[in-house]
Design a protein around this motif. Structure first.
Motif, mmCIF file in Angstrom:
data_model
loop_
_atom_site.group_PDB
_atom_site.id
_atom_site.type_symbol
_atom_site.label_atom_id
_atom_site.label_comp_id
_atom_site.label_asym_id
_atom_site.label_seq_id
_atom_site.Cartn_x
_atom_site.Cartn_y
_atom_site.Cartn_z
ATOM 1 N N PHE A 14 -3.017 5.868 -5.065
ATOM 2 C CA PHE A 14 -3.170 5.908 -6.522
ATOM 3 C C PHE A 14 -4.090 4.741 -6.858
ATOM 4 O O PHE A 14 -3.655 3.594 -6.794
ATOM 5 N N LEU A 17 -3.826 1.518 -4.786
ATOM 6 C CA LEU A 17 -2.511 1.408 -4.148
ATOM 7 C C LEU A 17 -2.295 2.545 -3.155
ATOM 8 O O LEU A 17 -2.305 3.712 -3.527
ATOM 9 N N ALA A 19 0.118 4.530 -1.532
ATOM 10 C CA ALA A 19 1.547 4.792 -1.697
ATOM 11 C C ALA A 19 2.160 5.423 -0.460
ATOM 12 O O ALA A 19 3.340 5.216 -0.164
ATOM 13 N N PRO A 38 13.161 0.688 0.314
ATOM 14 C CA PRO A 38 13.281 -0.074 -0.936
ATOM 15 C C PRO A 38 12.569 0.623 -2.095
ATOM 16 O O PRO A 38 11.777 1.543 -1.873
ATOM 17 N N ASN A 39 12.808 0.150 -3.308
ATOM 18 C CA ASN A 39 12.117 0.676 -4.495
ATOM 19 C C ASN A 39 10.612 0.615 -4.277
ATOM 20 O O ASN A 39 10.085 -0.384 -3.791
ATOM 21 N N GLY A 40 9.929 1.697 -4.632
ATOM 22 C CA GLY A 40 8.472 1.723 -4.536
ATOM 23 C C GLY A 40 7.931 1.932 -3.131
ATOM 24 O O GLY A 40 6.727 1.802 -2.899
ATOM 25 N N SER A 41 8.794 2.294 -2.183
ATOM 26 C CA SER A 41 8.336 2.448 -0.790
ATOM 27 C C SER A 41 7.655 3.792 -0.538
ATOM 28 O O SER A 41 7.077 4.000 0.527
ATOM 29 N N GLY A 42 7.737 4.715 -1.505
ATOM 30 C CA GLY A 42 6.987 5.967 -1.372
ATOM 31 C C GLY A 42 7.828 7.224 -1.180
ATOM 32 O O GLY A 42 7.292 8.298 -0.913
ATOM 33 N N LYS A 43 9.141 7.108 -1.357
ATOM 34 C CA LYS A 43 10.039 8.240 -1.095
ATOM 35 C C LYS A 43 9.763 9.415 -2.037
ATOM 36 O O LYS A 43 9.579 10.551 -1.602
ATOM 37 N N SER A 44 9.729 9.121 -3.340
ATOM 38 C CA SER A 44 9.479 10.207 -4.306
ATOM 39 C C SER A 44 8.064 10.759 -4.149
ATOM 40 O O SER A 44 7.833 11.957 -4.301
ATOM 41 N N THR A 45 7.113 9.873 -3.829
ATOM 42 C CA THR A 45 5.738 10.325 -3.616
ATOM 43 C C THR A 45 5.674 11.308 -2.450
ATOM 44 O O THR A 45 4.993 12.337 -2.537
ATOM 45 N N TYR A 54 1.854 16.421 -6.078
ATOM 46 C CA TYR A 54 0.657 15.605 -5.840
ATOM 47 C C TYR A 54 -0.137 16.216 -4.691
ATOM 48 O O TYR A 54 0.448 16.821 -3.793
ATOM 49 N N GLN A 86 14.124 12.864 -9.569
ATOM 50 C CA GLN A 86 14.828 11.604 -9.776
ATOM 51 C C GLN A 86 15.223 11.487 -11.246
ATOM 52 O O GLN A 86 16.334 11.086 -11.573
ATOM 53 N N GLU A 178 17.697 11.217 -5.046
ATOM 54 C CA GLU A 178 18.803 10.426 -5.589
ATOM 55 C C GLU A 178 19.871 11.273 -6.291
ATOM 56 O O GLU A 178 20.162 11.070 -7.479
ATOM 57 N N HIS A 211 19.803 5.864 -2.739
ATOM 58 C CA HIS A 211 20.004 4.417 -2.654
ATOM 59 C C HIS A 211 21.429 4.060 -2.266
ATOM 60 O O HIS A 211 21.677 2.970 -1.758
HETATM 61 N N1 LIG Z 1 1.653 9.017 -10.425
HETATM 62 C C1 LIG Z 1 1.510 7.778 -9.993
HETATM 63 N N2 LIG Z 1 0.477 7.004 -10.414
HETATM 64 C C2 LIG Z 1 0.319 5.745 -9.968
HETATM 65 N N3 LIG Z 1 1.140 5.148 -9.099
HETATM 66 C C3 LIG Z 1 2.187 5.859 -8.642
HETATM 67 C C4 LIG Z 1 2.424 7.206 -9.065
HETATM 68 N N4 LIG Z 1 3.551 7.663 -8.431
HETATM 69 C C5 LIG Z 1 3.983 6.654 -7.675
HETATM 70 N N5 LIG Z 1 3.175 5.578 -7.793
HETATM 71 C C6 LIG Z 1 3.305 4.298 -7.080
HETATM 72 O O1 LIG Z 1 3.471 4.584 -5.704
HETATM 73 C C7 LIG Z 1 4.430 3.697 -5.116
HETATM 74 C C8 LIG Z 1 5.549 4.516 -4.507
HETATM 75 O O2 LIG Z 1 6.300 5.053 -5.582
HETATM 76 P P1 LIG Z 1 7.522 6.046 -5.347
HETATM 77 O O3 LIG Z 1 7.952 6.498 -6.682
HETATM 78 O O4 LIG Z 1 7.136 7.075 -4.359
HETATM 79 O O5 LIG Z 1 8.598 5.063 -4.696
HETATM 80 P P2 LIG Z 1 10.131 5.355 -4.365
HETATM 81 O O6 LIG Z 1 10.332 4.982 -2.942
HETATM 82 O O7 LIG Z 1 10.512 6.716 -4.780
HETATM 83 O O8 LIG Z 1 10.852 4.260 -5.280
HETATM 84 P P3 LIG Z 1 12.278 4.304 -6.050
HETATM 85 O O9 LIG Z 1 13.304 4.005 -4.991
HETATM 86 O O10 LIG Z 1 12.169 3.200 -7.051
HETATM 87 O O11 LIG Z 1 12.437 5.649 -6.651
HETATM 88 C C9 LIG Z 1 4.881 2.757 -6.220
HETATM 89 O O12 LIG Z 1 4.131 1.590 -6.128
HETATM 90 C C10 LIG Z 1 4.559 3.528 -7.486
HETATM 91 O O13 LIG Z 1 4.301 2.663 -8.562
#
Ligand SMILES: Nc1ncnc2c1ncn2[C@@H]1O[C@H](COP(=O)(O)OP(=O)(O)OP(=O)(O)O)[C@@H](O)[C@H]1O
Ligand SMILES: [Mg+2]
Length: 266
Positions: A14, A17, A19, A38-45, A54, A86, A178, A211
């Protein structure tokens, strides 16, 4: 065992970044796979890439014998991938039962049934569907709430309903983001027993992001760990629990040392 899902060298950025960095993983048919980090590690992505929400920058996704890389979400859903979000998405003005039935209408063959057998047959089909959805509501413990508007449900009940909607789509692979967030301890136990029965009852393969690590550690056969978009560990719950990199990934973030060990121990 056959491989149902094969993710190969997936990358997604992104802006500046990264991801998801070169992530590969294979999920066997009938497996319950945990995905933690951890938070922001890319799981939802990663879920969003697999389900087509995406588009990836490079790499590939194979599902059930087909290359589904960058397919549209509805085509991937039709191929047999369902997911929960989520952030909860549902029709709050509809009842719990209606929320399940709406996801089902693609399975009801109105056109040909109505044309060939008449409207009575459609009513019979509607009843069959309703019975099936009531059985599903019993399975997820919400049968008593069938006629209640979704807006009156607690967050925990909505999570269970979102799970039910995923099951109602009759996928081969169900991805849960989650599912235990906001659930009471009793409902967390309820969720865990539902998850282990999904395979037996509905023949499902499951990937679960959670989590509450107890959920993952107690229900999953294998666990994949992401940190900063990279896969840092994979294996049995016991294996990842003792992995130094995994413990470090959690340390100094949203948990302190003791919390990590407590969470890992379930
Ligand atoms: N649509 C988007 N545009 C820009 N950045 C994004 C987008 N989606 C995710 N990110 C970034 O990608 C990284 C991974 O995000 P993601 O949501 O996949 O993490 P996660 O592991 O699911 O976190 P959490 O446990 O908090 O849900 C983060 O830095 C997030 O800010
Ligand atoms: Mg997430």
């Amino acid at each position: 065992m056959t491989t149902l899902l094969q993710v190969d060298s997936l990358c997604k950025s992104f802006g500046g970044l990264q991801a998801i960095k070169n992530v590969s993983l294979e999920v066997e048919d009938g497996e319950i796979r945990g995905l933690i980090g951890p938070n922001g590690s890319g799981k939802s992505t990663l879920f969003n890439l697999i389900s087509g929400v995406y588009k990836c920058d490079s790499g590939s996704v194979r599902f059930d014998g087909a290359d589904v890389t960058n397919w549209e979400p509805h085509d991937i859903a039709a191929k047999g991938v369902a997911r929960t979000f989520q952030l909860l998405r549902m029709f709050t003005e509809m009842t719990v039962l209606e929320n399940l039935m709406i996801g089902q209408h693609c399975h009801v063959q109105y056109g040909p049934f109505a044309a060939v057998f008449g409207i009575g047959r459609v009513a019979a089909e509607e009843k069959r569907l309703r019975d099936e959805m009531m059985e599903l509501l019993s399975f997820i413990g919400l049968a008593d709430f069938a006629e209640v508007p979704a807006s009156e449900m607690s967050i925990g009940q909505r999570r269970l309903l979102a799970l039910g909607r995923g099951i109602a789509m009759k996928p081969k692979l169900l991805m849960l983001d989650e599912p235990a967030a906001g659930l009471s301890p009793v409902n967390v136990d309820n969720l865990m027993s539902i998850m282990v029965q999904l395979k037996k009852r509905y023949g499902l393969t499951v990937i679960v992001v959670e989590h509450i690590l107890k959920v993952v550690m107690d229900t999953c056969e294998r666990v994949t760990v992401l940190d900063h978009g990279e896969k840092i560990a994979e294996g049995s719950p016991a294996h990842v629990r003792d992995d130094h990199a995994v413990i470090e990934a959690y340390l100094g973030r949203e948990m302190d040392d003791e919390e990590v060990r407590a969470a890992m121990a379930g």
